[in-house]
Write a protein that holds these residues in place. Structure first.
Motif, short mmCIF file in Angstrom:
data_model
loop_
_atom_site.label_atom_id
_atom_site.label_comp_id
_atom_site.label_asym_id
_atom_site.label_seq_id
_atom_site.Cartn_x
_atom_site.Cartn_y
_atom_site.Cartn_z
N LEU A 6 0.83 -1.20 0.00
CA LEU A 6 0.00 0.00 0.00
C LEU A 6 0.87 1.25 0.00
CD1 LEU A 6 -2.77 1.38 0.27
CD2 LEU A 6 -2.56 1.12 2.74
N ALA A 7 1.93 1.24 0.81
CA ALA A 7 2.80 2.41 0.95
C ALA A 7 3.53 2.73 -0.34
CB ALA A 7 3.81 2.17 2.07
N ASN A 8 4.01 1.69 -1.05
CA ASN A 8 4.84 1.94 -2.23
C ASN A 8 4.04 2.10 -3.52
OD1 ASN A 8 4.36 -0.64 -3.45
ND2 ASN A 8 5.92 -1.57 -2.14
N THR A 59 -4.29 5.96 -3.02
CA THR A 59 -4.00 7.28 -2.43
C THR A 59 -5.10 7.70 -1.47
OG1 THR A 59 -2.72 7.98 -4.36
CG2 THR A 59 -3.59 9.71 -2.95
N LEU A 60 -6.35 7.45 -1.85
CA LEU A 60 -7.48 7.78 -0.98
C LEU A 60 -7.36 7.04 0.35
CD1 LEU A 60 -11.16 7.98 -2.15
CD2 LEU A 60 -10.58 6.85 -0.01
N ILE A 61 -7.04 5.75 0.29
CA ILE A 61 -6.89 4.97 1.51
C ILE A 61 -5.71 5.47 2.34
CG2 ILE A 61 -6.40 2.66 2.42
CD1 ILE A 61 -9.18 2.89 1.21
N LYS A 62 -4.60 5.77 1.69
CA LYS A 62 -3.41 6.24 2.41
C LYS A 62 -3.68 7.56 3.14
CE LYS A 62 0.48 6.01 0.05
NZ LYS A 62 1.38 6.03 -1.12
N ARG A 63 -4.43 8.45 2.51
CA ARG A 63 -4.76 9.72 3.18
C ARG A 63 -5.58 9.49 4.44
NH1 ARG A 63 -6.37 12.99 -2.37
NH2 ARG A 63 -4.22 13.50 -3.02
#
Length: 371
Positions: A216-218, A258-262
């Motif tokens: 998820l991070a990368n 990106t939505l999840i990471k935010r």
């Protein structure tokens, strides 16, 4: 790099002793899947608190790769499955991330009542992750179904061996409708509601959680975990170099990731987030707390995270058995380790002192390891 290593060190120093925290911690380089060399950092951060009179042998379990461990609060954990459910719905355009549902503290499904942690009011996808709202995912699970959740979970490596290559490894379980029909004679929709928050028959390992968060991070690359980076001679000459091994590119759109990471960033950095107390000034940590239900005693605490958010260097999964909520124990441990690794210092001695003085071991009479 599990807590087991600390236990072994403690047992060498003092016979018949165990550490005061039982669980597992896995560290990975987010961009390559390589294990970080953090054993020295662990020993620097905490002296292992021990107590005499308890056998070490029963606790020296390989928690890094073992299963039977159920991590909860769904892919709210991308760890478990709420975030998986969210990505499944986003991937097939079955949900509008801006659309809200109402959480009254429970979800009525037929004659059953599925509970939430508390009343959240109006909840959209972002808020559901930040504040850990189960009701949002119960309703989402009804909409998208069991097999879509399983499909994206498999993309992130759940239900499969990681490829670590050391000792036997179990694959865990990412159940489908067919699996439930086979093992429970028939499939019931209530199974999907449980799966949407990472409960039910889903089982994962701490290593799988760390690998999923590294992906998820990368930006969506799932790696095989690697322990050896290179083989060198005594003078530093590289005899053999081991390049990162990619398992797959996750079938998820970058804008959805990106939505999840935010949202995961706000879990730690928003005053509404469940890990807000463990934010680190100057370090953008993104992560998710979780609480794995334990029928034998106190629940298990979970925190999975990565940092820095925009240029991730480390992904981490922390699982503390018999300790309660993830935000109370697993998140503080992770934040101390993150800070130590990224800045080579600890700036919150009060948090460190609390972790040092904690005794989170279940009594010998009712302790039941999860493998």
């Amino acid at each position: 790099l599990a807590v087991q290593g600390l236990l072994e060190g403690a047992s060498q120093r003092r016979a018949g002793a165990i550490a005061s925290v039982i669980g597992s911690i896995t560290f990975l380089v987010a961009a390559t899947g390589a294990f970080l060399e953090l054993q020295m950092a662990l020993n620097t951060i905490w002296r292992v608190k021990v107590r005499a009179g308890v056998s070490v042998k029963a606790f020296l379990l390989d928690r890094l790769r073992s299963f039977g461990l159920v991590v909860a609060v769904g892919f709210l954990l991308l760890v478990s499955l709420a975030v998986t459910a969210a990505l499944a719905a986003l991937n097939e355009r079955l949900v509008d991330a801006r659309q809200s549902t109402r959480c009254r503290g429970f979800h009525q499904f037929g004659n059953r009542v599925f509970k939430c942690t508390h009343v959240h009011g109006n909840v959209d996808l972002h808020k559901s992750i930040v504040e850990s709202c189960n009701v949002y995912y119960y309703q989402l699970g009804e909409r998208i179904g069991m097999d879509r959740i399983a499909k994206i979970g498999l993309e992130f490596g759940f239900g499969q061996k990681t490829g670590l290559g050391t000792n036997p490894e179990a694959a865990g379980r990412m159940p489908t409708r067919a699996w439930y029909a086979q093992h429970y004679r028939q499939f019931r929709q209530g199974f999907t509601l449980n799966a949407a928050i990472g409960q039910g028959a889903t089982t994962v390992s701490v290593l799988q959680l760390a690998l999923a968060y590294a992906a998820l991070a990368n930006g969506g690359t799932l790696y095989e975990p690697q322990i050896v980076r290179a083989v060198e001679t005594a003078d530093g000459t590289i005899v053999q170099d081991f390049s990162p091994r990619v398992r797959r590119r996750v079938a998820a759109r970058s804008e959805d990731l990106t939505l999840i990471k935010r949202a995961l960033w706000e879990v730690v950095n928003s005053d509404r987030g469940t890990a807000y107390r463990e934010r680190l000034p100057g370090i953008d940590v993104a992560g998710k707390t979780g609480t794995a239900q334990n029928p034998h005693g106190k629940d298990h605490a979970v925190f999975v995270c990565f940092a820095p958010m925009e240029d991730p260097k480390i992904a981490m999964a922390v699982y503390v058995e018999n300790s309660g909520f993830g935000g109370t124990w697993a998140a503080p441990i992770a934040s101390l380790l993150m800070e130590q690794y990224l800045t080579d210092t600890i700036t919150r001695p009060d948090v460190e002192k609390k972790m040092l003085e904690a005794d989170l071991i279940a009594t010998e009479k009712n302790y039941k390891p999860f493998v």
